[in-house]
Enzyme design. Structure first.
Site, PDB file in Angstrom:
ATOM      1  N   GLY A 185     -16.796  -1.413 -16.305  1.00 47.30           N
ATOM      2  CA  GLY A 185     -17.958  -2.042 -16.922  1.00 47.30           C
ATOM      3  C   GLY A 185     -19.103  -1.053 -17.082  1.00 47.30           C
ATOM      4  O   GLY A 185     -19.764  -1.004 -18.127  1.00 47.30           O
TER       5      GLY A 185
ATOM      6  N   MET B 284      -7.434  -4.685  -2.138  1.00 45.86           N
ATOM      7  CA  MET B 284      -8.355  -4.918  -3.260  1.00 45.86           C
ATOM      8  C   MET B 284      -7.705  -4.613  -4.602  1.00 45.86           C
ATOM      9  O   MET B 284      -6.797  -3.780  -4.694  1.00 45.86           O
ATOM     10  CB  MET B 284      -9.620  -4.092  -3.090  1.00 45.86           C
TER      11      MET B 284
ATOM     12  N   ARG C 224     -24.304  -4.323  -9.520  1.00 48.49           N
ATOM     13  CA  ARG C 224     -23.511  -4.656 -10.703  1.00 48.49           C
ATOM     14  C   ARG C 224     -24.460  -5.182 -11.781  1.00 48.49           C
ATOM     15  O   ARG C 224     -25.237  -6.110 -11.526  1.00 48.49           O
ATOM     16  CB  ARG C 224     -22.467  -5.714 -10.360  1.00 48.49           C
TER      17      ARG C 224
ATOM     18  N   THR D 274     -13.943   4.652  -9.041  1.00 48.85           N
ATOM     19  CA  THR D 274     -13.445   3.344  -8.598  1.00 48.85           C
ATOM     20  C   THR D 274     -12.244   3.495  -7.664  1.00 48.85           C
ATOM     21  O   THR D 274     -11.374   4.340  -7.887  1.00 48.85           O
ATOM     22  CB  THR D 274     -13.038   2.386  -9.737  1.00 48.85           C
TER      23      THR D 274
ATOM     24  N   ASP E  81     -10.051   1.410  -7.611  1.00 55.57           N
ATOM     25  CA  ASP E  81      -8.919   0.767  -8.307  1.00 55.57           C
ATOM     26  C   ASP E  81      -8.102   1.747  -9.155  1.00 55.57           C
ATOM     27  O   ASP E  81      -6.977   1.423  -9.532  1.00 55.57           O
ATOM     28  CB  ASP E  81      -9.431  -0.359  -9.214  1.00 55.57           C
TER      29      ASP E  81
ATOM     30  N   GLU F 123      -5.298  -8.552  -4.593  1.00 57.31           N
ATOM     31  CA  GLU F 123      -6.177  -9.736  -4.733  1.00 57.31           C
ATOM     32  C   GLU F 123      -5.834 -10.565  -5.965  1.00 57.31           C
ATOM     33  O   GLU F 123      -5.928 -11.776  -5.960  1.00 57.31           O
ATOM     34  CB  GLU F 123      -7.629  -9.268  -4.914  1.00 57.31           C
TER      35      GLU F 123
ATOM     36  N   ARG G 197       6.949 -11.371  13.192  1.00 63.10           N
ATOM     37  CA  ARG G 197       6.224 -12.243  12.268  1.00 63.10           C
ATOM     38  C   ARG G 197       6.249 -11.701  10.842  1.00 63.10           C
ATOM     39  O   ARG G 197       6.496 -10.514  10.621  1.00 63.10           O
ATOM     40  CB  ARG G 197       4.747 -12.308  12.683  1.00 63.10           C
TER      41      ARG G 197
ATOM     42  N   GLY H  65     -17.433   2.620 -12.933  1.00 66.43           N
ATOM     43  CA  GLY H  65     -16.089   2.179 -13.287  1.00 66.43           C
ATOM     44  C   GLY H  65     -16.081   1.583 -14.679  1.00 66.43           C
ATOM     45  O   GLY H  65     -16.932   1.910 -15.524  1.00 66.43           O
TER      46      GLY H  65
ATOM     47  N   HIS I 140      -8.409  -6.864  -8.429  1.00 70.89           N
ATOM     48  CA  HIS I 140      -8.247  -8.170  -9.081  1.00 70.89           C
ATOM     49  C   HIS I 140      -7.367  -8.095 -10.316  1.00 70.89           C
ATOM     50  O   HIS I 140      -6.566  -8.982 -10.567  1.00 70.89           O
ATOM     51  CB  HIS I 140      -9.618  -8.742  -9.456  1.00 70.89           C
TER      52      HIS I 140
HETATM   53  O1  F6P Z   1     -13.940  -2.589  -8.475  1.00 72.44           O
HETATM   54  C1  F6P Z   1     -13.803  -2.269  -7.151  1.00 72.44           C
HETATM   55  C2  F6P Z   1     -13.564  -3.476  -6.301  1.00 72.44           C
HETATM   56  O2  F6P Z   1     -13.586  -3.052  -4.968  1.00 72.44           O
HETATM   57  C3  F6P Z   1     -12.304  -4.278  -6.598  1.00 72.44           C
HETATM   58  O3  F6P Z   1     -11.126  -3.709  -6.117  1.00 72.44           O
HETATM   59  C4  F6P Z   1     -12.645  -5.598  -5.941  1.00 72.44           C
HETATM   60  O4  F6P Z   1     -11.850  -6.619  -6.481  1.00 72.44           O
HETATM   61  C5  F6P Z   1     -14.094  -5.747  -6.254  1.00 72.44           C
HETATM   62  O5  F6P Z   1     -14.600  -4.443  -6.443  1.00 72.44           O
HETATM   63  C6  F6P Z   1     -14.907  -6.444  -5.199  1.00 72.44           C
HETATM   64  O6  F6P Z   1     -16.207  -6.582  -5.653  1.00 72.44           O
HETATM   65  P1  F6P Z   1     -17.491  -6.942  -4.767  1.00 72.44           P
HETATM   66  O7  F6P Z   1     -17.883  -5.739  -4.007  1.00 72.44           O
HETATM   67  O8  F6P Z   1     -18.506  -7.336  -5.768  1.00 72.44           O
HETATM   68  O9  F6P Z   1     -17.090  -8.039  -3.843  1.00 72.44           O
END
Ligand code: F6P
Length: 360
Positions: free
Chosen positions: A112, A177, A73, A133, A135, A230, A170, A110, A179
């Site tokens: 960024g 995943m 990143r 991505t 996401d 998340e 339960r 993705g 955010h």
């Molecule tokens: O952007 C993809 C992603 O997997 C998101 O869904 C998740 O919140 C994030 O990356 C997790 O990032 P890292 O791999 O830096 O923990």
């Protein structure tokens, strides 16, 4: 034809399949192709860390997860800040590109990462972006590669939870995943019959969640499954200003491992139910791409090669109306595609009895 490749940001399935598609497309279109693979995303371009990729690199990788180039990143917000040695990162990337006399840079990334791709394009480099991505949150494309593979993994996790939840009677919370955007949770939740789906785009109330659990118990179902993204937030949190919300999130992070654990505690104290949490985490980004992603990535890659041949730079290769088309990086950079709470898919999910925790 001298082309640079890089994979940037969180990895996902079908990165290799996409690079293979671009490379094979280029080999078909040009007699002489040289591919420079920059290592670990933009870092490789900044510090000129690369390896020449022979044709053989692109054999046998269609089904291989991860990325053979490595990734990292490189936050866009820091891209204009000099590094610890005072190096201007943008100038450095431009110099690397020129030093190797590249004709084009293909960036697989993705949100960024494609902002940086757009910046480099505005700085005069020939850039093509490919939508990566799990996401599926990129503006301007209906699909990103990695999404359906991650849906598969998350759905399988919820499927497995179903049997054990039913046996024990339960409440289970599976944290998926995402955010900022809940598309992955929505699809995985629907695919695997989750009873409650909680997304960042549809703030929930714990009371509504508990009501749904009670309603299911009353109807004879001993268990309930919650798929939570998340980044899901409560209705109270949604009312907070940006700064206050940030502080609340930081306080919660000090107390709970993640949103699923917070929710588990709240549900347990309100209902007395036995609640368990499962977090599939990075398994969602791992393993082989599903067949859809292999085909989609191949198409994206080949269309990227065609754009290079036509000299149509400054574009991301996108899926629009089920066709692969170029969309200007400048139009999509920095914009997110989110779940529309009023969309038909959300209404359809509600019609089969799924709660989004916002009812009442
Ligand atoms: O952007 C993809 C992603 O997997 C998101 O869904 C998740 O919140 C994030 O990356 C997790 O990032 P890292 O791999 O830096 O923990």
């Amino acid at each position: 034809m001298r082309v640079g490749f890089l994979t940037s940001g969180g990895d996902c399935q079908a990165l290799n399949a996409t690079m293979r598609g671009v490379a094979k497309g280029l080999y078909g279109l040009y007699d002489d192709v040289e591919i420079f693979g920059f290592l670990d995303g933009y870092k490789g371009l900044i510090y000129d860390e690369y390896r020449k990729m022979p044709k053989s690199d692109f054999s046998g990788i269609l089904t291989v997860g991860g990325t053979i180039l490595g990734t990292s990143r490189t936050p866009f917000k820091d891209i204009r800040k000099p590094d610890e040695n005072g190096l201007d990162k943008v100038e450095s990337m431009k110099n690397t590109y020129r030093r190797h006399r590249l004709d084009c840079l293909v960036a697989l990334g993705g949100n960024g990462s494609l902002k940086t791709a757009n910046l480099l394009s505005e700085e005069g480099l020939n850039v093509i972006g490919c939508p990566k991505t799990i996401d599926n949150d990129l503006w301007g494309t209906e699909m990103t590669f990695g999404f359906y593979s991650a849906v598969q993994v998350a759905s399988e996790a919820i499927d497995c939870i179903h049997t054990t939840a039913a046996s024990h009677g339960r409440v289970f919370i599976v944290e998926v995943m995402g955010h900022k955007v809940g598309l992955l949770t929505l699809y995985a939740g629907m695919a695997s019959g989750a009873d409650i789906i909680l997304l960042p785009e549809i703030p929930y109330s714990v009371d509504a969640v508990c009501r749904k659990i009670a309603e299911r118990n009353k109807g004879g179902s001993r268990f309930s499954i919650i798929a939570v993204a998340e980044g899901a937030i409560s209705k109270d949190e949604a009312k907070l200003g940006k700064k206050e919300l940030k502080k609340k999130m930081a306080d919660d992070a000090a107390k709970y491992r993640s949103v699923a654990y917070k929710l588990a505690e709240q549900i347990e104290s309100k209902t007395g139910a036995e609640v368990r949490v499962t977090v599939p985490g990075h398994t969602q980004r791992g393993g082989a791409p599903v067949p859809y992603d292999r085909v989609f990535a191949t198409r994206i890659g080949v269309e990227a090669a065609k754009l290079i041949k036509k000299g149509k730079f400054g574009n991301m290769v996108a899926l629009v109306n089920n066709e692969i088309v170029p969309v200007p990086l400048a139009e999509i950079a920095g914009k997110l595609k989110v779940v529309d709470p009023k969309s038909s898919i959300v209404a359809e999910a509600r019609m089969v009895g799924i709660s989004f925790g916002d009812e009442g």
